[in-house]
Design a protein around this motif. Structure first.
Motif, PDB file in Angstrom:
ATOM      1  N   THR A 197      52.217  33.757  26.796  1.00  0.00           N
ATOM      2  CA  THR A 197      51.129  33.317  27.664  1.00  0.00           C
ATOM      3  C   THR A 197      51.656  33.197  29.084  1.00  0.00           C
ATOM      4  OG1 THR A 197      50.084  32.081  25.874  1.00  0.00           O
ATOM      5  CG2 THR A 197      49.457  31.494  28.126  1.00  0.00           C
ATOM      6  N   PRO A 198      51.118  33.975  30.018  1.00  0.00           N
ATOM      7  CA  PRO A 198      51.597  33.883  31.399  1.00  0.00           C
ATOM      8  C   PRO A 198      51.391  32.483  31.960  1.00  0.00           C
ATOM      9  CG  PRO A 198      50.205  35.819  31.080  1.00  0.00           C
ATOM     10  CD  PRO A 198      50.052  34.969  29.866  1.00  0.00           C
ATOM     11  N   LYS A 199      52.323  32.056  32.816  1.00  0.00           N
ATOM     12  CA  LYS A 199      52.186  30.759  33.454  1.00  0.00           C
ATOM     13  C   LYS A 199      51.047  30.789  34.466  1.00  0.00           C
ATOM     14  CE  LYS A 199      57.113  29.692  32.981  1.00  0.00           C
ATOM     15  NZ  LYS A 199      58.380  29.389  33.708  1.00  0.00           N
ATOM     16  N   GLU A 200      50.476  29.611  34.737  1.00  0.00           N
ATOM     17  CA  GLU A 200      49.328  29.545  35.639  1.00  0.00           C
ATOM     18  C   GLU A 200      49.657  30.104  37.015  1.00  0.00           C
ATOM     19  OE1 GLU A 200      46.405  26.139  37.553  1.00  0.00           O
ATOM     20  OE2 GLU A 200      47.148  25.907  35.502  1.00  0.00           O
ATOM     21  N   GLU A 201      50.903  29.894  37.480  1.00  0.00           N
ATOM     22  CA  GLU A 201      51.250  30.376  38.819  1.00  0.00           C
ATOM     23  C   GLU A 201      51.303  31.902  38.888  1.00  0.00           C
ATOM     24  OE1 GLU A 201      55.103  28.551  37.043  1.00  0.00           O
ATOM     25  OE2 GLU A 201      52.955  28.101  37.100  1.00  0.00           O
ATOM     26  N   THR A 202      51.286  32.564  37.722  1.00  0.00           N
ATOM     27  CA  THR A 202      51.209  34.028  37.723  1.00  0.00           C
ATOM     28  C   THR A 202      49.897  34.488  38.340  1.00  0.00           C
ATOM     29  OG1 THR A 202      52.540  34.132  35.705  1.00  0.00           O
ATOM     30  CG2 THR A 202      51.259  36.091  36.256  1.00  0.00           C
ATOM     31  N   PHE A 203      48.847  33.695  38.171  1.00  0.00           N
ATOM     32  CA  PHE A 203      47.502  34.102  38.578  1.00  0.00           C
ATOM     33  C   PHE A 203      47.133  33.480  39.920  1.00  0.00           C
ATOM     34  CE2 PHE A 203      47.602  33.969  33.906  1.00  0.00           C
ATOM     35  CZ  PHE A 203      47.340  35.297  33.634  1.00  0.00           C
ATOM     36  N   GLN A 204      47.762  33.952  40.972  1.00  0.00           N
ATOM     37  CA  GLN A 204      47.442  33.440  42.294  1.00  0.00           C
ATOM     38  C   GLN A 204      47.867  34.460  43.336  1.00  0.00           C
ATOM     39  OE1 GLN A 204      49.611  29.802  42.643  1.00  0.00           O
ATOM     40  NE2 GLN A 204      51.587  30.774  42.828  1.00  0.00           N
ATOM     41  N   GLY A 253      46.208  39.476  25.785  1.00  0.00           N
ATOM     42  CA  GLY A 253      45.093  38.901  26.536  1.00  0.00           C
ATOM     43  C   GLY A 253      44.245  37.976  25.700  1.00  0.00           C
ATOM     44  N   THR A 254      43.699  36.980  26.346  1.00  0.00           N
ATOM     45  CA  THR A 254      42.772  36.046  25.734  1.00  0.00           C
ATOM     46  C   THR A 254      41.971  35.383  26.838  1.00  0.00           C
ATOM     47  OG1 THR A 254      42.582  33.898  24.601  1.00  0.00           O
ATOM     48  CG2 THR A 254      44.684  34.385  25.637  1.00  0.00           C
ATOM     49  N   THR A 255      40.763  35.024  26.533  1.00  0.00           N
ATOM     50  CA  THR A 255      39.903  34.400  27.536  1.00  0.00           C
ATOM     51  C   THR A 255      40.422  33.046  27.990  1.00  0.00           C
ATOM     52  OG1 THR A 255      37.587  33.961  28.071  1.00  0.00           O
ATOM     53  CG2 THR A 255      38.371  33.200  25.931  1.00  0.00           C
ATOM     54  N   THR A 256      41.389  32.482  27.258  1.00  0.00           N
ATOM     55  CA  THR A 256      41.952  31.188  27.654  1.00  0.00           C
ATOM     56  C   THR A 256      43.016  31.313  28.732  1.00  0.00           C
ATOM     57  OG1 THR A 256      43.649  31.230  25.920  1.00  0.00           O
ATOM     58  CG2 THR A 256      41.510  30.250  25.357  1.00  0.00           C
ATOM     59  N   TRP A 257      43.512  32.523  29.013  1.00  0.00           N
ATOM     60  CA  TRP A 257      44.459  32.680  30.118  1.00  0.00           C
ATOM     61  C   TRP A 257      43.829  32.162  31.407  1.00  0.00           C
ATOM     62  CZ3 TRP A 257      47.026  38.226  29.905  1.00  0.00           C
ATOM     63  CH2 TRP A 257      47.914  38.271  28.815  1.00  0.00           C
ATOM     64  N   HIS A 301      41.559  40.961  40.171  1.00  0.00           N
ATOM     65  CA  HIS A 301      40.720  39.767  40.104  1.00  0.00           C
ATOM     66  C   HIS A 301      41.198  38.775  39.051  1.00  0.00           C
ATOM     67  CE1 HIS A 301      39.353  42.592  37.117  1.00  0.00           C
ATOM     68  NE2 HIS A 301      38.575  41.690  36.543  1.00  0.00           N
ATOM     69  N   ILE A 302      41.969  39.260  38.088  1.00  0.00           N
ATOM     70  CA  ILE A 302      42.511  38.376  37.054  1.00  0.00           C
ATOM     71  C   ILE A 302      43.829  37.759  37.533  1.00  0.00           C
ATOM     72  CG2 ILE A 302      43.352  38.257  34.679  1.00  0.00           C
ATOM     73  CD1 ILE A 302      40.286  38.701  35.063  1.00  0.00           C
ATOM     74  N   PHE A 303      44.658  38.552  38.171  1.00  0.00           N
ATOM     75  CA  PHE A 303      45.925  38.024  38.671  1.00  0.00           C
ATOM     76  C   PHE A 303      45.743  37.163  39.915  1.00  0.00           C
ATOM     77  CE2 PHE A 303      47.392  41.604  36.094  1.00  0.00           C
ATOM     78  CZ  PHE A 303      48.350  40.959  35.326  1.00  0.00           C
ATOM     79  N   PHE A 304      44.686  37.439  40.686  1.00  0.00           N
ATOM     80  CA  PHE A 304      44.433  36.700  41.919  1.00  0.00           C
ATOM     81  C   PHE A 304      42.977  36.218  41.942  1.00  0.00           C
ATOM     82  CE2 PHE A 304      47.196  40.448  43.055  1.00  0.00           C
ATOM     83  CZ  PHE A 304      48.398  39.776  42.861  1.00  0.00           C
ATOM     84  N   PRO A 305      42.609  35.292  41.045  1.00  0.00           N
ATOM     85  CA  PRO A 305      41.188  34.936  40.889  1.00  0.00           C
ATOM     86  C   PRO A 305      40.594  34.185  42.075  1.00  0.00           C
ATOM     87  CG  PRO A 305      42.572  33.503  39.547  1.00  0.00           C
ATOM     88  CD  PRO A 305      43.466  34.586  40.070  1.00  0.00           C
ATOM     89  N   LEU A 306      41.424  33.706  42.997  1.00  0.00           N
ATOM     90  CA  LEU A 306      40.900  32.976  44.146  1.00  0.00           C
ATOM     91  C   LEU A 306      40.978  33.784  45.432  1.00  0.00           C
ATOM     92  CD1 LEU A 306      42.470  29.461  43.430  1.00  0.00           C
ATOM     93  CD2 LEU A 306      40.229  30.336  42.736  1.00  0.00           C
TER      94      LEU A 306
END
Length: 333
Positions: free
Chosen positions: A23-30, A90-94, A295-300
């Motif tokens: 499971t990728p860490k939350e900071e991966t997605f920014q 992948g999972t919707t909980t990421w 958009h998944i890796f950088f959702p904001l």
């Protein structure tokens, strides 16, 4: 045990058949802006997880727009989202999926349901297609699920990125051939679709693309039926049996592409294929400076907000006619 297939940070397949996913860490997605991570805005949505089929481990996360306790007074469009990950991860909980889809439900003023289907290589295709179709059937079954009841099932949009974009195409064909009574399909939003073939596109031959190409080849090797190659219709959809009548019955489609995505030409080829089959409205939008699944890796990020806005415009376009339950229609260009 020997590692026989690996996507660093996401997946390892061992010689004894053991599968280890990460499971990728939350900071991966920014995305950083001026050297600092973007701050996450307060959520303006609610979410809950539901079980579609406990025996098959099919579940979903439902997102519902709710700002300052506001409750919509009329039924909202329903957007069904299929996540990407090469059919293997992948999972919707990421965090990336959760943040993007939560923001999308607010921007779009719609109910979003994101499906967690079974993954390859334990469950090769067409299992993912079967699971996603089962989720569409589940939507119309009587149950005490208030957020589904708040959705207008005559205004259903299918969306997904990468492998999820592939699933959108195959779900559309399956619904044409085996309609779900009470479900009206209004449009398709296909983001950076995961298609391919044995032949190589120009982008795939570039030296800088080889690590990506090897990864996508591995995903196809793990997810396609045993003995199939990348010219199988699950991968190269132009090789599938799509009649001209089915092509003409496709609802309106927008294909979103990323300019720095190695898969971009396959997405363009898909749009050309739909038009050749008589689809009446196929639009291609390209984010020239973005990468695959940005958009998944950088959702904001700003590019993600633009994508959400474009999707909302598609869903709420005023000249799109209402769709009677169970009937396909398309609007003119």
């Amino acid at each position: 045990m020997e590692v026989v297939a690996e996507i660093p940070g996401f997946l390892k397949v061992f010689s004894d058949g053991t599968i280890k996913r990460f499971t990728p860490k939350e900071e991966t997605f920014q995305r950083e802006a001026d050297g600092a991570p973007l701050a996450s805005p307060p959520p303006a949505f609610k979410f809950r997880d539901v079980v579609i089929d406990a025996a098959k481990h099919i579940s979903a996360r439902i997102f519902y727009p709710s700002k300052d306790g506001e409750t919509p007074t009329s039924q909202l469009p329903l957007l069904v989202y299929f996540h990407g990950g090469g059919f293997c991860v992948g999972t919707t909980t990421w965090h990336g999926f959760h943040a993007f889809l939560g923001g999308l439900c607010v921007q779009c003023r719609c109910v979003v349901i994101s499906v967690d289907y079974r993954l390859a290589p334990e469950h090769r295709l067409p299992v993912a297609y079967d699971d996603c179709y089962a989720a569409l059937e589940w939507l119309t079954e009587p149950r005490d699920e208030p957020w589904v009841r708040a959705a207008d099932l005559s205004r259903v949009f299918l969306a997904g990125e990468s492998a999820g974009g592939n699933i959108v195409h195959h779900m559309t064909l399956r619904l044409m051939r085996n309609p779900v009574r009470g479900l009206g399909l209004s449009g398709l939003l296909i983001i950076h679709p995961f298609f391919g073939g044995e032949a190589r596109m120009a982008e795939e031959t570039a030296e800088a693309a080889q690590a990506w190409v090897q990864a996508t080849d591995m995903f196809w090797r793990l997810s396609l039926p045993e003995g199939a190659d990348r010219d199988h219709p699950f991968c190269r959809v132009e090789n599938g049996l799509v009649s001209d009548d089915e092509g003409r019955r496709f609802p309106r489609v927008t294909v979103f592409l990323a300019g720095k995505d190695v898969l971009k030409s396959w997405g363009n080829l898909y749009a050309t294929f739909l038009r050749s089959k008589g689809a009446k409205e196929v639009t291609v939008l390209v984010a020239e400076e973005e990468i695959h699944a940005h958009h998944i890796f950088f959702p904001l990020a700003e590019a993600t907000r633009l994508l959400q806005s474009q999707m909302a415009d598609f869903v709420h376009r005023q000249d799109a006619p209402p769709v009677p339950a169970g009937i396909y229609v398309h609007s003119k260009c």
